[in-house]
Write a protein that holds these residues in place. Structure first.
Motif, PDB file in Angstrom:
ATOM      1  N   ARG A   1      10.923 -13.022   8.900  1.00 46.82           N
ATOM      2  CA  ARG A   1      10.954 -13.002   7.437  1.00 46.82           C
ATOM      3  C   ARG A   1       9.745 -13.780   6.910  1.00 46.82           C
ATOM      4  O   ARG A   1       9.310 -14.741   7.543  1.00 46.82           O
ATOM      5  CB  ARG A   1      12.252 -13.632   6.902  1.00 46.82           C
TER       6      ARG A   1
ATOM      7  N   ARG B   1       7.334  -5.024   2.791  1.00 48.02           N
ATOM      8  CA  ARG B   1       8.668  -4.428   2.687  1.00 48.02           C
ATOM      9  C   ARG B   1       8.613  -2.926   2.941  1.00 48.02           C
ATOM     10  O   ARG B   1       9.505  -2.348   3.575  1.00 48.02           O
ATOM     11  CB  ARG B   1       9.274  -4.710   1.307  1.00 48.02           C
TER      12      ARG B   1
ATOM     13  N   CYS C   1      10.966  -7.916   6.107  1.00 43.66           N
ATOM     14  CA  CYS C   1      11.598  -8.678   5.039  1.00 43.66           C
ATOM     15  C   CYS C   1      10.588  -9.684   4.493  1.00 43.66           C
ATOM     16  O   CYS C   1      10.177 -10.610   5.198  1.00 43.66           O
ATOM     17  CB  CYS C   1      12.830  -9.399   5.574  1.00 43.66           C
TER      18      CYS C   1
END
Length: 323
Positions: free
Chosen positions: A40, A61, A66
């Motif tokens: 992430r 994205r 993420c």
């Protein structure tokens, strides 16, 4: 800040971009700083840094990663646990909001400073550093550093997706050539474009969502230098939230081409006789259109097109200072 220094910084764009392309061809600077367990990404920054990061997060994205961009002054920062990479961007290395945000990042996140100032406060606050290589901006305006932020975040995209940087290197080099063309041809296009864009009321700079930062950065240049009223708009959303000013003001528009929603925009700009300058492609109802080499490639547009409002703002600022 000073207008002559700003203009000088813009004139250096082709050379400094070329150097960046050469550096990226040698190595991707993220390869040795991003932990292998990264799953992430959180971008932190203010102003131009946040504009660039917003586009970078959307690009990640779209490729299944993420990622979010948060303005550093927010009290609602993500706390996502281990595997989180935090990229804090500050060209000066001293943005107080970004430094404060780093103090509120969870301990399990890995922090990387993206900066144009080695040895600055942000480098001390992060576990690793990636340099923008934009050289000092003597005019005090984030112009090259904004452009290099985009390029370096695109390099991060390459690293996280396992993509070679060859295409990015060519896009950066093409942006350098396009910038050189715009600078050399300035006398041919800038007087007309400036006359069309600099009205008595306000200027809207409009871009497709995947290049929204171009509109945001361009509008900031009008506000920061010559102190003109300007806002950055997304092409589709313009018809919902910004269209109203076409009815009762001397609204001028610079539209960065490439959105599927330009025809909807034209339903308002055409009948109301709004002055529209299209950049990088044909735009419906445009009064004038400015093209440059490489503007058929979207990444080249992203890395080049802000030079146009930057130059308009610089020359207007210089004229105001001289008068």
């Amino acid at each position: 800040m000073n207008p002559d220094g700003f203009a000088s910084d813009l004139a250096r764009k082709p050379d400094v971009l070329t150097d960046l392309a050469d550096a990226l061809a040698q190595r991707n600077p993220w390869a040795h700083v991003v932990p292998g367990d990264t799953s992430r990404v959180v971008f932190l920054g203010m102003g131009s840094s946040a504009y660039a990061a917003g586009v970078a997060a959307a690009r990640l994205r779209a490729r299944g990663i993420c990622a979010v961009s948060e303005i550093a002054s927010s009290q609602l920062l993500p706390h996502w646990g281990p595997g989180t990479l935090v990229v804090a961007t500050s060209a000066s290395g001293g943005s107080v909001e970004t430094l404060d945000a780093l103090g509120r990042v969870e301990d399990s996140a890995y922090t990387v400073a993206l900066t144009n100032t080695p040895g600055s406060a942000i480098t001390a606050a992060c576990e690793a550093t990636v340099e923008l290589l934009a050289e000092p901006e003597v005019g005090g305006v984030a112009c090259r550093s904004y452009q290099h932020t985009l390029a370096l975040l695109m390099a991060l995209e390459c690293h996280l997706t396992g993509t070679p940087t060859d295409s990015l290197v060519e896009s950066v080099a093409a942006a350098a050539r396009a910038s050189d063309h715009l600078l050399r041809a300035e006398k041919d296009w800038l007087p007309e474009v400036s006359d069309l864009l600099l009205g008595r009321d306000e200027t809207h700079l409009v871009a497709p969502a995947h290049r929204l930062s171009s509109a945001q950065q361009g509008a900031l240049m009008f506000r920061e230098g010559p102190r003109r009223s300007a806002i950055g708009c997304e092409s589709g959303d313009w018809s919902h939230v910004d269209v109203y000013r076409t009815k009762n003001s001397d609204l001028r528009m610079l539209v960065f081409a490439g959105s599927a929603w330009e025809a909807q925009m034209a339903e308002w700009t055409g009948p109301r006789g709004t002055t529209v300058v299209g950049v990088g492609g044909e735009v419906p109802t445009a009064t004038a259109t400015l093209r440059y080499p490489g503007d058929d490639a979207d990444d080249v547009r992203l890395l080049t097109e802000t030079l146009i409002p930057e130059l308009v703002a610089a020359r207007d600022w210089q004229a105001a200072a001289a008068g």
